[in-house]
Each structure stands twice: as structure tokens, then as C-alpha cells.
Design an enzyme around this catalytic site. Structure first.
Site, mmCIF file in Angstrom:
data_model
loop_
_atom_site.group_PDB
_atom_site.id
_atom_site.type_symbol
_atom_site.label_atom_id
_atom_site.label_comp_id
_atom_site.label_asym_id
_atom_site.label_seq_id
_atom_site.Cartn_x
_atom_site.Cartn_y
_atom_site.Cartn_z
ATOM 1 N N TYR A 24 104.406 67.354 15.218
ATOM 2 C CA TYR A 24 105.561 68.200 15.514
ATOM 3 C C TYR A 24 106.876 67.674 14.952
ATOM 4 O O TYR A 24 107.900 68.345 15.059
ATOM 5 C CB TYR A 24 105.692 68.385 17.036
ATOM 6 C CG TYR A 24 104.482 69.036 17.641
ATOM 7 C CD1 TYR A 24 104.208 70.378 17.410
ATOM 8 C CD2 TYR A 24 103.593 68.307 18.420
ATOM 9 C CE1 TYR A 24 103.083 70.976 17.956
ATOM 10 C CE2 TYR A 24 102.465 68.904 18.973
ATOM 11 C CZ TYR A 24 102.217 70.231 18.734
ATOM 12 O OH TYR A 24 101.104 70.825 19.268
ATOM 13 N N ASN A 75 108.201 80.874 20.586
ATOM 14 C CA ASN A 75 107.222 79.842 20.302
ATOM 15 C C ASN A 75 106.453 79.676 21.606
ATOM 16 O O ASN A 75 106.866 78.930 22.489
ATOM 17 C CB ASN A 75 107.891 78.531 19.884
ATOM 18 C CG ASN A 75 106.877 77.458 19.545
ATOM 19 O OD1 ASN A 75 105.715 77.558 19.922
ATOM 20 N ND2 ASN A 75 107.320 76.434 18.843
ATOM 21 N N HIS A 81 97.430 80.901 22.712
ATOM 22 C CA HIS A 81 95.965 80.930 22.666
ATOM 23 C C HIS A 81 95.321 81.410 23.962
ATOM 24 O O HIS A 81 94.095 81.541 24.025
ATOM 25 C CB HIS A 81 95.435 79.527 22.343
ATOM 26 C CG HIS A 81 96.198 78.843 21.272
ATOM 27 N ND1 HIS A 81 96.257 79.316 19.974
ATOM 28 C CD2 HIS A 81 96.985 77.742 21.309
ATOM 29 C CE1 HIS A 81 97.029 78.518 19.263
ATOM 30 N NE2 HIS A 81 97.479 77.557 20.047
ATOM 31 N N HIS A 101 105.653 78.810 15.154
ATOM 32 C CA HIS A 101 104.921 77.587 15.503
ATOM 33 C C HIS A 101 105.415 76.480 14.588
ATOM 34 O O HIS A 101 105.459 76.665 13.368
ATOM 35 C CB HIS A 101 103.408 77.767 15.331
ATOM 36 C CG HIS A 101 102.828 78.743 16.294
ATOM 37 N ND1 HIS A 101 102.551 78.407 17.598
ATOM 38 C CD2 HIS A 101 102.502 80.043 16.146
ATOM 39 C CE1 HIS A 101 102.062 79.477 18.219
ATOM 40 N NE2 HIS A 101 102.034 80.484 17.357
ATOM 41 N N SER A 103 103.980 73.588 13.945
ATOM 42 C CA SER A 103 102.865 73.088 13.142
ATOM 43 C C SER A 103 102.104 74.267 12.533
ATOM 44 O O SER A 103 102.280 75.414 12.936
ATOM 45 C CB SER A 103 101.923 72.241 14.007
ATOM 46 O OG SER A 103 101.255 73.051 14.961
ATOM 47 N N ARG A 112 92.929 76.606 18.217
ATOM 48 C CA ARG A 112 94.326 76.987 17.963
ATOM 49 C C ARG A 112 94.445 78.074 16.894
ATOM 50 O O ARG A 112 95.532 78.575 16.642
ATOM 51 C CB ARG A 112 95.147 75.771 17.535
ATOM 52 C CG ARG A 112 95.265 74.709 18.598
ATOM 53 C CD ARG A 112 96.202 73.601 18.137
ATOM 54 N NE ARG A 112 96.094 72.420 18.963
ATOM 55 C CZ ARG A 112 96.766 72.217 20.089
ATOM 56 N NH1 ARG A 112 97.596 73.133 20.540
ATOM 57 N NH2 ARG A 112 96.608 71.097 20.764
#
Length: 148
Positions: A24, A75, A81, A101, A103, A112
Site C-alpha cells: 500500500y 475505496n 469483496h 483501490h 493496490s 481479491r
């Protein structure tokens, strides 16, 4: 009165900069909030910036943005999920919606790779770190101005 864009951040994002910096990065959520404020000023819009670890709180903020905000950046973090509740709330918001997101979720664990919440947004930005918020702000403003 200037356009308002609501920015919502989900669980564990309050630990940005400390939590898995190899994934991150080292930016904190405060850094991202300040960056978003600077971008909003340049774009001539106002932002409402929030973070919660609680699904119901995120749903309430989405509902509060209805009729107030022209756009919404979310976010949802891990809730992307799992959360049908956030998906349903996003469907009620009629302004432009962007899921961000930090990442690249499609380069991570298989669980994910699926985002329930992305089914209700206009765009998804993943893997750009904190710059994803700037890209989302710019997209919402351009789309709003194009549709005036």
C-alpha cells in the site's frame, strides 16, 4: 456554490503508511486527504472525506450523499469483496461513482479479484496508489462538465 464530491474509505485504511507498506505504500490516509483537498481546490470543487471500519457507516454516508454530492469516490477496501449492502447503497446514488483501490487487486490473491461494489460504479481505478484519488476526482469533474 461549488460541486461537492464525497470520498469514502473503508476498513483498515486508517492504518495506511503502517500496514503492509510493500503493498500500500508509505502514504498515510491524512496524506491522501490533504492531496485530495489540494486537487479539489485546483479543480474548483469541494470534498467530504471520510473513513470508517464499519460497513453500516459507509452505507449511511452513501445515503447522505444522495442529492448533495455530484460524485462519489469509494475505496471500499475489503468490503469490495463482500458487501452487498454497500453495492445496494451505491446503486441508489445517481451521481458519478468511482471505485479506487491503492493496490492492483487483480495482481493479488484470487479472492481479491472479484469486487461486488464495482458493479454499481462508473469506473474502477486500481494500482495507482494515492494518485488514483486524483484520477477519480478529475474524471468526475470532467464527466460533470461534459454533461452540463
Amino acid at each position: 456554490m461549488s460541486m461537492i464530491i464525497t470520498i469514502l474509505n473503508g476498513p483498515n485504511l486508517n492504518f495506511l503508511g503502517k500496514r503492509e507498506p510493500e503493498i500500500y505504500g508509505t502514504e498515510t490516509l491524512k496524506d491522501i486527504e490533504q492531496f485530495c483537498k489540494e486537487c479539489a481546490t485546483r479543480l474548483g470543487v469541494r470534498i467530504h472525506f471520510y473513513q470508517s471500519n464499519y460497513e453500516g457507516q459507509l452505507v449511511e454516508w452513501i445515503q447522505e450523499a444522495i442529492g448533495v454530492s455530484a460524485g462519489l469516490i469509494i475505496n471500499p477496501a475489503a468490503y469490495s469483496h463482500t458487501s452487498v449492502a454497500i453495492l445496494d447503497a451505491l446503486k441508489m446514488f445517481t451521481g458519478t461513482k468511482v471505485e479506487v483501490h491503492l493496490s492492483h487487486i487483480y495482481h493479488r490473491e484470487a479472492f481479491r479479484h472479484h469486487s461486488y461494489t464495482s458493479a454499481a460504479v462508473d469506473a474502477v481505478i486500481a494500482g495507482c496508489g494515492g494518485d488514483g484519488y486524483w484520477l477519480a476526482l478529475e474524471y468526475i469533474v470532467k464527466r460533470f462538465n461534459r454533461n452540463k
